[in-house]
Scaffold this motif. Sequence first.
Motif, PDB file in Angstrom:
ATOM      1  N   GLY A 156       1.797   4.721 -12.396  1.00  0.00           N
ATOM      2  CA  GLY A 156       3.047   4.086 -12.823  1.00  0.00           C
ATOM      3  C   GLY A 156       2.892   2.604 -13.054  1.00  0.00           C
ATOM      4  N   PRO A 157       3.936   1.978 -13.632  1.00  0.00           N
ATOM      5  CA  PRO A 157       3.875   0.550 -13.966  1.00  0.00           C
ATOM      6  C   PRO A 157       3.706  -0.285 -12.706  1.00  0.00           C
ATOM      7  CG  PRO A 157       6.129   1.362 -14.165  1.00  0.00           C
ATOM      8  CD  PRO A 157       5.250   2.560 -13.928  1.00  0.00           C
ATOM      9  N   PHE A 158       3.020  -1.382 -12.825  1.00  0.00           N
ATOM     10  CA  PHE A 158       2.764  -2.223 -11.665  1.00  0.00           C
ATOM     11  C   PHE A 158       3.229  -3.652 -11.923  1.00  0.00           C
ATOM     12  CE2 PHE A 158      -0.632  -4.203  -8.741  1.00  0.00           C
ATOM     13  CZ  PHE A 158       0.273  -4.247  -7.693  1.00  0.00           C
ATOM     14  N   ASP A 159       4.303  -4.024 -11.249  1.00  0.00           N
ATOM     15  CA  ASP A 159       4.798  -5.394 -11.290  1.00  0.00           C
ATOM     16  C   ASP A 159       5.105  -5.813  -9.873  1.00  0.00           C
ATOM     17  OD1 ASP A 159       5.041  -6.359 -14.010  1.00  0.00           O
ATOM     18  OD2 ASP A 159       6.382  -4.650 -14.291  1.00  0.00           O
ATOM     19  N   LEU A 160       4.993  -7.088  -9.603  1.00  0.00           N
ATOM     20  CA  LEU A 160       5.371  -7.561  -8.272  1.00  0.00           C
ATOM     21  C   LEU A 160       6.828  -7.988  -8.254  1.00  0.00           C
ATOM     22  CD1 LEU A 160       2.209  -9.593  -7.254  1.00  0.00           C
ATOM     23  CD2 LEU A 160       2.859  -7.299  -6.559  1.00  0.00           C
ATOM     24  N   PHE A 161       7.307  -8.448  -9.419  1.00  0.00           N
ATOM     25  CA  PHE A 161       8.685  -8.939  -9.494  1.00  0.00           C
ATOM     26  C   PHE A 161       9.430  -8.211 -10.601  1.00  0.00           C
ATOM     27  CE2 PHE A 161       5.978 -12.588  -8.253  1.00  0.00           C
ATOM     28  CZ  PHE A 161       6.346 -12.601  -6.922  1.00  0.00           C
ATOM     29  N   SER A 162      10.665  -7.817 -10.310  1.00  0.00           N
ATOM     30  CA  SER A 162      11.421  -7.107 -11.324  1.00  0.00           C
ATOM     31  C   SER A 162      12.722  -7.817 -11.679  1.00  0.00           C
ATOM     32  CB  SER A 162      11.709  -5.675 -10.857  1.00  0.00           C
ATOM     33  OG  SER A 162      12.251  -5.681  -9.554  1.00  0.00           O
ATOM     34  N   ASP A 163      12.976  -8.985 -11.112  1.00  0.00           N
ATOM     35  CA  ASP A 163      14.136  -9.740 -11.585  1.00  0.00           C
ATOM     36  C   ASP A 163      13.831 -11.244 -11.619  1.00  0.00           C
ATOM     37  OD1 ASP A 163      14.351 -10.538  -8.952  1.00  0.00           O
ATOM     38  OD2 ASP A 163      16.135  -9.351  -8.527  1.00  0.00           O
ATOM     39  N   ILE A 164      14.708 -11.975 -12.296  1.00  0.00           N
ATOM     40  CA  ILE A 164      14.450 -13.402 -12.520  1.00  0.00           C
ATOM     41  C   ILE A 164      14.490 -14.168 -11.202  1.00  0.00           C
ATOM     42  CG2 ILE A 164      15.278 -15.471 -13.721  1.00  0.00           C
ATOM     43  CD1 ILE A 164      16.335 -13.667 -15.916  1.00  0.00           C
ATOM     44  N   GLU A 166       0.834  -1.211   0.000  1.00  0.00           N
ATOM     45  CA  GLU A 166       0.000   0.000   0.000  1.00  0.00           C
ATOM     46  C   GLU A 166       0.863   1.254   0.000  1.00  0.00           C
ATOM     47  OE1 GLU A 166      -4.032  -1.818   2.027  1.00  0.00           O
ATOM     48  OE2 GLU A 166      -2.549  -0.867   3.322  1.00  0.00           O
ATOM     49  N   GLU A 167       1.998   1.149   0.678  1.00  0.00           N
ATOM     50  CA  GLU A 167       2.946   2.262   0.716  1.00  0.00           C
ATOM     51  C   GLU A 167       3.430   2.617  -0.689  1.00  0.00           C
ATOM     52  OE1 GLU A 167       7.302   2.554   2.431  1.00  0.00           O
ATOM     53  OE2 GLU A 167       5.981   1.556   3.848  1.00  0.00           O
ATOM     54  N   THR A 168       3.500   1.606  -1.553  1.00  0.00           N
ATOM     55  CA  THR A 168       3.992   1.844  -2.915  1.00  0.00           C
ATOM     56  C   THR A 168       2.856   2.218  -3.871  1.00  0.00           C
ATOM     57  OG1 THR A 168       3.769  -0.449  -3.656  1.00  0.00           O
ATOM     58  CG2 THR A 168       5.817   0.130  -2.537  1.00  0.00           C
ATOM     59  N   GLY A 169       1.670   2.448  -3.341  1.00  0.00           N
ATOM     60  CA  GLY A 169       0.579   2.926  -4.186  1.00  0.00           C
ATOM     61  C   GLY A 169      -0.363   1.851  -4.684  1.00  0.00           C
ATOM     62  N   ALA A 170      -0.150   0.587  -4.260  1.00  0.00           N
ATOM     63  CA  ALA A 170      -1.048  -0.486  -4.690  1.00  0.00           C
ATOM     64  C   ALA A 170      -2.204  -0.631  -3.693  1.00  0.00           C
ATOM     65  CB  ALA A 170      -0.282  -1.792  -4.784  1.00  0.00           C
ATOM     66  N   GLU A 171      -3.299  -1.165  -4.175  1.00  0.00           N
ATOM     67  CA  GLU A 171      -4.444  -1.443  -3.296  1.00  0.00           C
ATOM     68  C   GLU A 171      -4.557  -2.936  -3.120  1.00  0.00           C
ATOM     69  OE1 GLU A 171      -8.409   0.284  -4.282  1.00  0.00           O
ATOM     70  OE2 GLU A 171      -7.198   1.443  -5.674  1.00  0.00           O
ATOM     71  N   TYR A 172      -4.844  -3.342  -1.902  1.00  0.00           N
ATOM     72  CA  TYR A 172      -5.028  -4.756  -1.602  1.00  0.00           C
ATOM     73  C   TYR A 172      -6.489  -5.113  -1.866  1.00  0.00           C
ATOM     74  CZ  TYR A 172      -5.213  -8.957   1.367  1.00  0.00           C
ATOM     75  OH  TYR A 172      -5.395 -10.223   1.856  1.00  0.00           O
ATOM     76  N   ILE A 173      -6.727  -6.073  -2.740  1.00  0.00           N
ATOM     77  CA  ILE A 173      -8.106  -6.449  -3.059  1.00  0.00           C
ATOM     78  C   ILE A 173      -8.603  -7.508  -2.071  1.00  0.00           C
ATOM     79  CG2 ILE A 173      -9.626  -7.435  -4.814  1.00  0.00           C
ATOM     80  CD1 ILE A 173      -7.646  -6.364  -6.924  1.00  0.00           C
ATOM     81  N   GLY A 174      -7.759  -8.493  -1.805  1.00  0.00           N
ATOM     82  CA  GLY A 174      -8.148  -9.546  -0.884  1.00  0.00           C
ATOM     83  C   GLY A 174      -7.327 -10.790  -1.120  1.00  0.00           C
ATOM     84  N   ARG A 175      -7.648 -11.856  -0.380  1.00  0.00           N
ATOM     85  CA  ARG A 175      -6.913 -13.082  -0.598  1.00  0.00           C
ATOM     86  C   ARG A 175      -7.870 -14.256  -0.700  1.00  0.00           C
ATOM     87  NH1 ARG A 175      -2.584 -14.058   2.182  1.00  0.00           N
ATOM     88  NH2 ARG A 175      -2.852 -16.292   2.300  1.00  0.00           N
ATOM     89  N   PHE A 225      -3.841  -7.774  -5.833  1.00  0.00           N
ATOM     90  CA  PHE A 225      -3.590  -6.340  -5.707  1.00  0.00           C
ATOM     91  C   PHE A 225      -3.991  -5.625  -6.993  1.00  0.00           C
ATOM     92  CE2 PHE A 225      -0.368  -8.328  -2.987  1.00  0.00           C
ATOM     93  CZ  PHE A 225      -0.521  -7.619  -1.805  1.00  0.00           C
ATOM     94  N   ARG A 226      -4.277  -4.332  -6.878  1.00  0.00           N
ATOM     95  CA  ARG A 226      -4.504  -3.519  -8.074  1.00  0.00           C
ATOM     96  C   ARG A 226      -3.847  -2.168  -7.883  1.00  0.00           C
ATOM     97  NH1 ARG A 226     -10.959  -2.772  -6.831  1.00  0.00           N
ATOM     98  NH2 ARG A 226     -10.738  -1.036  -5.391  1.00  0.00           N
ATOM     99  N   LYS A 227      -3.569  -1.525  -9.005  1.00  0.00           N
ATOM    100  CA  LYS A 227      -2.939  -0.205  -8.942  1.00  0.00           C
ATOM    101  C   LYS A 227      -3.421   0.606 -10.126  1.00  0.00           C
ATOM    102  CE  LYS A 227       1.623   1.951  -8.573  1.00  0.00           C
ATOM    103  NZ  LYS A 227       3.063   1.684  -8.532  1.00  0.00           N
ATOM    104  N   LYS A 228      -3.644   1.870  -9.914  1.00  0.00           N
ATOM    105  CA  LYS A 228      -4.052   2.759 -11.005  1.00  0.00           C
ATOM    106  C   LYS A 228      -2.926   2.877 -12.013  1.00  0.00           C
ATOM    107  CE  LYS A 228      -7.634   5.843  -9.352  1.00  0.00           C
ATOM    108  NZ  LYS A 228      -7.627   6.273  -7.942  1.00  0.00           N
TER     109      LYS A 228
END
Lengths: 168, 104
Positions: free
Chosen positions: A92-100, A69-78, A85-88
Amino acid sequence: MEKSMTMRKWFWVWEFDKEETWLNEMAMNGWLLESVSFAAYHFVRCEPGTYSIRLEMHPADEEYVSFMEETGAEYIGRMMMWMYFRKKVEDGPFDLFSDIDSRIAHLDRIGKLLQIVGVANLVIGVANAIGPTRLGWINLLCATLLMYGLGRIHGKKEALEKERMLHE
Amino acid sequence: MAEMMALTEATYYILLSLVRPQHGYGIMQQTEALSHGRVHLAAGTLYGALNTLCDKGWIIQLPVEDGSRRKEYRLTEQGRSVLLAEMKRLRELVDNGERILRGE
């Protein structure tokens, strides 16, 4: 026009990327994921293409949710082990992982779970097959399916590991 | 031995961002700024890396201030020496590349 709707849909664990693609297509068409329950997705109307959706297998973790949430994402649920998660898009771009490496670690988490549940089913299945209930075949069928899933996850992981030899 | 291995770009920039105390989102922003937008740290990757780096003792989590949910982290002495060793390694890579391509 309807304001919300629920869709029943089933994805196997190893199809999580397909699930994510589908949820993003829904958002593209103006249906934003609002909450999840067992094999059901609840959507509300949104401006088409204004949100990105991401999902991840992650143990329940309040800290992680507030970090996201601090990074601007919204928690939808589990749902079970999966977090949504969702983000407007404008944020900015929304990824959970940025490396292999972290993608491989995620696949490892999924694989480990499939393995545990698969082996449990195998043991129960064998025990029941030789026992009086004769219902062991159900567990054996489950075990076969889970092992198939494990194979699919392993395939994805191998492709990433090959890539990892050259890049990070 | 593991301490001698190359750092990932993510690890390198996280350590570099934590020379001064910083929270998670700050690390993401600083990394993007330092690399002129080239390196983007995704939240899941960063979260996992921060936990691993804390376990290794290369960074520490600072006590949370009252009324704030944001956790701050800072580089440790050990983290600093890892960073210096990595810079030395990177310099060697670039030096060798330049020397050989210049045809010496």
